[in-house]
Design an enzyme around this catalytic site. Sequence first.
Site, short mmCIF file in Angstrom:
data_model
loop_
_atom_site.label_atom_id
_atom_site.label_comp_id
_atom_site.label_asym_id
_atom_site.label_seq_id
_atom_site.Cartn_x
_atom_site.Cartn_y
_atom_site.Cartn_z
CE LYS A 41 -3.82 2.30 2.26
NZ LYS A 41 -3.45 3.49 1.91
CD1 TRP A 42 2.12 0.97 -4.06
CD2 TRP A 42 4.13 1.82 -3.47
NE1 TRP A 42 3.22 0.22 -4.29
CE2 TRP A 42 4.20 0.81 -4.11
CE3 TRP A 42 5.26 2.40 -3.03
CZ2 TRP A 42 5.65 0.01 -4.44
CZ3 TRP A 42 6.66 1.92 -3.34
CH2 TRP A 42 6.58 0.94 -4.10
#
Length: 351
Positions: A41-42
């Site tokens: 999850k950036w």
Amino acid sequence: MSPARRRAGAAAGVLWRPVAPMLAVSVDAVPEGPDLVYEPKWDGWRAIAFREADGVYLQSRAGRNLTPYFPDITRAVRALPPGVVLDGELVVWQRGRTNFALLQRRVTAGRGTLQLAARHPAHYVLFDLLADASGQLLLDTPLVERRAQLACLLADAPAQLTLTPQTDDMAEVGQWLTTWTAAGIEGVVIKRRAGRYTPGRRGWGKFRTRVTTEAIVGGVTGSISNPDTVLLGRFDRRGRLRYTGRTHPLGTPQRLELATLLSPLILPHWHAVGHPWPDPLPASWSGQFDRPEPLRYVQVQPTVVADIKVDTSFEHQRWRHRVQYARPRPDLSVYDVPLLLGEEENPFTMP
């Protein structure tokens, strides 16, 4: 454009913008299963890119036009065949980790956008393909097939277009959650191999990496007798209490317990200067960029310490996302709370 018209367009094989991106629901633990895959999850800006016949259009999660702010990304996407529609995350790297503040500066740079893009180029980390090079919609195509097509599409693409990692190995997921947070990874996204892309629906899962730490209660929304959310702070090296973030709404037992510990602000304690934070709290402090109204709150005597759970998004000496209130710590003095460190020192990443 109405949701009904967009659905009709999709049924007819046309993807009209704006497109509501597929979303994720928060989970308290990373689920396991033979049909599940995991992606980092950036910490960036969600964006859907349309490679159209006459150019490129970048759309934000909320449907806004991001194209003018990312000339470096639009130039990279232009190298792809017309008809392609991509989904991914815009990020800017600085000193080995993502820097959310540099993304935000793109919106306010004005005539300096090109210079900012040259100094701090963005990357587009891609995780889905909504339409292929012929313009054919892939919404009903299983994720595993969409991913394979996306990988082929990016094989010769500019370096700023990057395929996000994906794994089904829980050991690798554990490594992401314990070591990649230093690079700005917030957690993992959980998807089904055979899952279709459903615009606007929460069909994925997301698990955020959180750690427990302490902060000082400097104010509350609601009232002292019935606090709704908590405004938190830490002392800096000069002994000044600095605002660092706000919690999610408290549960009823938490409200009742905290209310017994709070006291109204006594001005002489601060040598008649008053509370060190303004009232109302500026919108830029509280992070209400989508609803930029100042936040009214009740100032309290900063003598209560609380345990909180925070993620890795700590910038400008504040937690960018709301934090989770855990419990009060009457056994701790406010001087036991860690000091607020400099911008380059982030004590909230996992070791």
